[in-house]
Design a protein around this motif. Sequence first.
Motif, PDB file in Angstrom:
ATOM      1  N   LYS A 150     -45.142  25.194  89.355  1.00  0.00           N
ATOM      2  CA  LYS A 150     -45.845  25.961  90.105  1.00  0.00           C
ATOM      3  C   LYS A 150     -45.163  25.413  91.181  1.00  0.00           C
ATOM      4  CE  LYS A 150     -50.565  25.516  88.702  1.00  0.00           C
ATOM      5  NZ  LYS A 150     -51.501  24.892  88.319  1.00  0.00           N
ATOM      6  N   ARG A 160     -55.286  33.483  84.843  1.00  0.00           N
ATOM      7  CA  ARG A 160     -54.194  31.977  84.837  1.00  0.00           C
ATOM      8  C   ARG A 160     -55.437  31.030  85.051  1.00  0.00           C
ATOM      9  NH1 ARG A 160     -49.428  30.212  87.826  1.00  0.00           N
ATOM     10  NH2 ARG A 160     -50.282  28.168  87.899  1.00  0.00           N
ATOM     11  N   TYR A 178     -56.585  28.546  88.652  1.00  0.00           N
ATOM     12  CA  TYR A 178     -57.382  29.561  89.035  1.00  0.00           C
ATOM     13  C   TYR A 178     -58.269  30.347  89.114  1.00  0.00           C
ATOM     14  CZ  TYR A 178     -53.589  27.564  91.756  1.00  0.00           C
ATOM     15  OH  TYR A 178     -52.321  26.673  93.091  1.00  0.00           O
ATOM     16  N   TYR A 194     -53.240  37.906  86.896  1.00  0.00           N
ATOM     17  CA  TYR A 194     -51.805  37.359  87.232  1.00  0.00           C
ATOM     18  C   TYR A 194     -51.795  38.652  88.224  1.00  0.00           C
ATOM     19  CZ  TYR A 194     -49.856  34.468  83.596  1.00  0.00           C
ATOM     20  OH  TYR A 194     -50.546  33.124  82.557  1.00  0.00           O
ATOM     21  N   GLU A 223     -53.008  36.525  90.832  1.00  0.00           N
ATOM     22  CA  GLU A 223     -52.046  35.504  91.619  1.00  0.00           C
ATOM     23  C   GLU A 223     -50.427  36.194  91.922  1.00  0.00           C
ATOM     24  OE1 GLU A 223     -50.434  31.519  91.406  1.00  0.00           O
ATOM     25  OE2 GLU A 223     -51.952  32.557  91.873  1.00  0.00           O
ATOM     26  N   ARG A 236     -51.978  36.350  95.616  1.00  0.00           N
ATOM     27  CA  ARG A 236     -51.908  34.633  96.370  1.00  0.00           C
ATOM     28  C   ARG A 236     -50.251  34.330  96.783  1.00  0.00           C
ATOM     29  NH1 ARG A 236     -51.978  29.568  95.715  1.00  0.00           N
ATOM     30  NH2 ARG A 236     -50.937  29.904  93.126  1.00  0.00           N
ATOM     31  N   PRO A 292     -45.892  33.974  88.164  1.00  0.00           N
ATOM     32  CA  PRO A 292     -47.147  33.344  87.793  1.00  0.00           C
ATOM     33  C   PRO A 292     -47.336  32.435  87.247  1.00  0.00           C
ATOM     34  CG  PRO A 292     -47.404  35.940  87.781  1.00  0.00           C
ATOM     35  CD  PRO A 292     -45.628  36.060  87.992  1.00  0.00           C
TER      36      PRO A 292
END
Length: 500
Positions: free
Chosen positions: A35, A82, A85, A89, A92, A95, A175
């Motif tokens: 990440k 994920r 969270y 994907y 994500e 995001r 992601p």
Amino acid sequence: MKAGFDPQKYIEEQTKYILERVNNFDKLYLEFGGKLIGDKHAKRVLPGFDEDAKIKILQKLKDQAEIIICVYAGDIERNKVRGDYGITYDMEVLRLLDDFRSYDLKVNSVVITRYNKQPATNVFINKLERRNIKVYKHMTIPGYPADVDTIVSENGYGINPYIPTTKPIVVVTAPGPNSGKLATCLNQLYHEYKLGRVAGYAKFETFPVWNLPLKHPVNIAYEAATIDLKDVNMIDNFHFEKYNEVAVNYNRDLEMFPVVKRIIERITGKSVYHSPTDMGVNRVACGIIDDEVVCEASKQEIIRRYFATACDFKKGLLDEDALNRMKVIMEELKLRQEDRRCVMPARDYAAKLKETCNDNETVSVMAFEMHDGKIITGRSSSTMDCSAAAILNAIKYLAGISDEIYLLSPLILNTIRDLKEKDLNSKISRLNVNEILIALSICAVTNPTAQLAYEKLSLLKGVQGHCTTILNKNDEQILRKLGIDITCDPFYPSENLYYV
């Protein structure tokens, strides 16, 4: 917890190391593993680690860097989620786009990898393009990754479009794992050399840490974290043969290295790397200032991962091989579930309550280990679930408020329950964490005691928690947002399949 890691030293060393790589090329394609923002795993196993260290390094390089986000079409199609969270994907990717913009980092485009006109993927592409985000589609190359002759040709990388970039550092992220980051980097390398430019590839790694011992708890914790991917740490034999130096890498990189090396040699005309460790840019070890603290934190993370694996197995998300592998890891380090201090208080309280309950009634108990070592518990009731009860008890403790004092007006709680039951037709009248926190914030406006407790919520960050039953996704996400490290025993709170 005592700090075992110096984040500033790490950021400085890692930035310096990246810039050294960039100097060797006109352009460097830098694959980012893990990440970029909110690396909770690294923060847990390396106490003191800045969970946003990667994005801060990028901010230091923002005038020289731009970002490409990869996402595998198959992950969009099957709505892959994920776990941290609780979002798919494709969400994500959205995001990440918002987060990168908030850090004033340039996002070049989104690449859909292994695209084959999948319907859900086409909808996602339309969504991006209608928000003026560039999208590129990379097809599956026949014979990938073994048929190097086809891959490095007009019928291989040549069929995929070139992504125009303007900065000397191009960060390629995704992601999640297996999203096509490496293939995207090599695809770009192929086109750059066709255009007469000297480009390079490197991999920004955090784990495993190549210059820590193979069986160091930090590296074993990485295996536990990637149990679903079946990653196994190994000695990099390529690195040892070339440099007579022991280095740690993992099986997928070692298996792929001979092919990746041949592809890069075919593109560039020379041998750039002699081992998968050579490809990495990893200065994590230099930031460790207390190995004992780091080892203990890593062992605690392995126990947390054991509970997560056991629960995912119960939910049908993992196979028995993954669970057995986690058991082997636990035995390898002689770890027990009870080594997590909040586990036994939760189980003991649940067993005590069970003695006074009906045989068919399941009792859920949450136990928190506070920063001072104090254990705070909460149980499920007809009014609220165990997570909500434990949160209220914990902030009462932090605020020095007596157990007998109500933080929430019964009138407000009853009104919310009536709304759920009568107006929203919910089959679950019990209030969850989210509803209790909203009620607390309302009561805090007129109730000074509730206000005092409300102000202590931020002190729950880093608290360790354990529940005797599997939490629902909403409660789990709220606890994570509060910064509580939560684990669960692999038992459902009821026989219901949906209303839990």
